[in-house]
Write an enzyme that holds these catalytic residues in place. Sequence first.
Site, mmCIF file in Angstrom:
data_model
loop_
_atom_site.group_PDB
_atom_site.id
_atom_site.type_symbol
_atom_site.label_atom_id
_atom_site.label_comp_id
_atom_site.label_asym_id
_atom_site.label_seq_id
_atom_site.Cartn_x
_atom_site.Cartn_y
_atom_site.Cartn_z
ATOM 1 N N ASP A 305 50.351 64.704 9.836
ATOM 2 C CA ASP A 305 49.773 64.663 11.180
ATOM 3 C C ASP A 305 48.505 65.525 11.193
ATOM 4 O O ASP A 305 48.540 66.690 10.789
ATOM 5 C CB ASP A 305 50.778 65.183 12.211
ATOM 6 C CG ASP A 305 50.286 64.983 13.635
ATOM 7 O OD1 ASP A 305 50.693 63.984 14.256
ATOM 8 O OD2 ASP A 305 49.510 65.819 14.127
ATOM 9 N N ILE A 306 47.383 64.921 11.652
ATOM 10 C CA ILE A 306 46.124 65.664 11.712
ATOM 11 C C ILE A 306 46.210 66.702 12.831
ATOM 12 O O ILE A 306 46.556 66.364 13.972
ATOM 13 C CB ILE A 306 44.943 64.712 11.957
ATOM 14 C CG1 ILE A 306 44.849 63.692 10.808
ATOM 15 C CG2 ILE A 306 43.626 65.476 12.078
ATOM 16 C CD1 ILE A 306 43.808 62.617 11.037
ATOM 17 N N GLU A 348 47.365 59.580 14.862
ATOM 18 C CA GLU A 348 46.874 60.478 13.817
ATOM 19 C C GLU A 348 47.925 60.769 12.769
ATOM 20 O O GLU A 348 47.784 61.699 11.975
ATOM 21 C CB GLU A 348 46.378 61.792 14.453
ATOM 22 C CG GLU A 348 47.472 62.675 15.022
ATOM 23 C CD GLU A 348 47.820 62.342 16.456
ATOM 24 O OE1 GLU A 348 48.309 63.240 17.151
ATOM 25 O OE2 GLU A 348 47.614 61.197 16.875
#
Length: 428
Positions: A305-306, A348
């Site tokens: 996950d960004i 994301e």
Amino acid sequence: MSDSDLRRTIIELERLLDRERALQDTIRRVALRSLAVVSAKVPALEGAVRDLTRAIESDPGDTAWLDRLSGQLADAVRSSDHRQDLAEGILEVVRRGLHGFEFLDSEVDALTRAADRRDKAEIERTLNRLFTVLHDKCQKAMTEREELTEVVGEIWHRLEDVDTALSEDEARGERARESVSELHAGISGDVAHIKGRVVDVDDLATLRTEVSRGLDRMVERVTAFRDEQETELLAALERNRALRSKGRSLEGQVQALRTRLEQARAEATRDSLTGLPNRTAFEQRLAQLPAELKKAGAASLLVWDIDHFKTINDEYGHSAGDKVLRAVAEILAEGVRAPDFVARYGGEEFVMILYREPAAAHTQADTIREAVDRLIVRAGNTRLKVTISAGLAGINPAATPEAIFDAADHALLQAKKRGRDRIERAND
């Protein structure tokens, strides 16, 4: 009033006063316990509860102030309960409305768990993934429906052509039978006429002339019949040739449709923005893992996950967010080798299957994380620093795909809570 009556009145008033004081003490204890429950249930009201508690314990004389404070507290509690009930109602509508779509079951379950934990961030992430999957499925279904509608319409027209041709062939056959009957009747009449003339005529020259005329009439009848049948046959051949041509055209259209559908299915398993496989492809791969692991041995799942991606979108726009997604996807893809697998899960989030034990997978994933940490993405004149977090779980062939994903996803949540830009293992 006598002294004795006065004493009795005073004693009765003292007794009533004692009962009133006992009742007030009881009400104060109940209020204090209720405030303790409210404070535990609604932490945001802790300050107001504390003030009211002190006011009750100190037995203030300013009861008007006490009434105002308790009224404000009650309004705040009602407002809080209303918002909470509204949120739960909305989530319940979502869960009920999407119930029955098997491909959404895992996300609906995840939404239920997030709602039970009252995890706002996880609810937002789950809803985003859920509606992304729903949008992709609907878009794919609509595309295939349009393609199939076009070809089915073309097939319908071809069937109408075939029906018309068969009707014409049937009519031609009926006309041919009538023509044969007419030819037979005409020739039979000519033969009967010749027989009659042969009996009546004694002159050989006249007889030859009559027979010749009769034969000429028969030849004319046969020639006319042949010409009529040739015309009908040529028309039928032309119709059949046109039908075969249309059939070949339809075959080409069907083949083109098959190719487009295969392309659509391939595109349905690929993310258009990053070029990576998408969630559908990941779920198919995850379902195949138990059989693969009998040959490949160990494997691990990572959910990436960004970090602070929503902030990037909000402050710099979605075009900057798309640049970040593509850049991170490229690093993730470069960080794996066959038969490893990486896909964009939604939003994301990315997922990765590494055919290694968790310890070795952790080392490889940390190298990828460091590569992302060195990434700089330009958003206009701004240089964006990007980091990424991950949850890692070893894949047990006996576990369900949902359980495997949930383990890695929970580890990702731990990585977020512990500061981001890190990798957490599920067994830790």
